[in-house]
Design an enzyme around this catalytic site. Sequence first.
Site, PDB file in Angstrom:
ATOM      1  N   TYR A 160       0.661  -1.367  -0.008  1.00  0.00           N
ATOM      2  CA  TYR A 160       0.139  -0.029  -0.138  1.00  0.00           C
ATOM      3  C   TYR A 160       0.904   1.209  -0.100  1.00  0.00           C
ATOM      4  CZ  TYR A 160      -4.468   2.464   0.720  1.00  0.00           C
ATOM      5  OH  TYR A 160      -5.294   3.358   0.999  1.00  0.00           O
ATOM      6  N   LYS A 167      -3.668   8.146   3.530  1.00  0.00           N
ATOM      7  CA  LYS A 167      -5.162   7.936   4.159  1.00  0.00           C
ATOM      8  C   LYS A 167      -5.058   8.283   5.711  1.00  0.00           C
ATOM      9  CE  LYS A 167      -7.244   6.686   0.491  1.00  0.00           C
ATOM     10  NZ  LYS A 167      -8.551   7.251   0.022  1.00  0.00           N
TER      11      LYS A 167
END
Length: 259
Positions: A160, A167
Amino acid sequence: MSDNIRPVLAGQKALVVGIANDQSIAYGCARAFRTVGADLAITWLNDKARPHVEPLAQELGAQITAALDVSVPGELEAVFELIQRLWGRLDILVHSIAFAPKQDLQGGLLDCSAEGFSRAMDISCHSFLRMAKLAAPLMQDGGTMFAMSYYGANRVVPNYNVMGPVKAALEASCRYLAYELGPRGIRVHAISPGPLKTRAASGLKDFGLILNEAAQKAPLGELVDIMDVGFACAYLATPLARRITGGTVYVDGGANIVA
């Protein structure tokens, strides 16, 4: 769709940003809002995306449509000026956009360039703050704002990479916006869906492994779909959720609770 679903958001005005195709989380949100009676404003990224998004907007009876690339100066302001002119108000805002340059996304965090990190943060996080600033004056009777996050914001998800810190910043921004906008009756939610087969997710390395692991971990034993996310947001936009704000809401079949 059940015929028993009631139009609990009838007359509410919802802006949904981030539809790329009929697999997009944003499309699930738009469909859910429309199912429960809301009027829609829908944007597409650019002329290339328009042929894929405009038919979906027409299918949902969107009253307002426009191009919106948050990295192009003036486009965001133009969308809200259009909403002000045609509706005069806004009740619901959905921010479902994220981007990182491919070389920065697929490389490790140590190798992420300053330019790539900055661009990912601007499009994926700071644009939500810019939207909120423009939306808040239109929410004179209160409203609800949503930003799409992911489990990788607070736990390491292999591959990720740069989107994890981005995020995390988005979720923190939701908390601080909820604090600032609460006195105005505006609620802010970070929504954290389980992994979904969207176009954006296809850019992640070994995404198929992430999907398989999520399905195995989830107490409910299966992956969620875009309508699960959409109806969760629809509920949070109703008066039934009037005292809920500032948290991260997981829509992942319970996968986040399993180590």
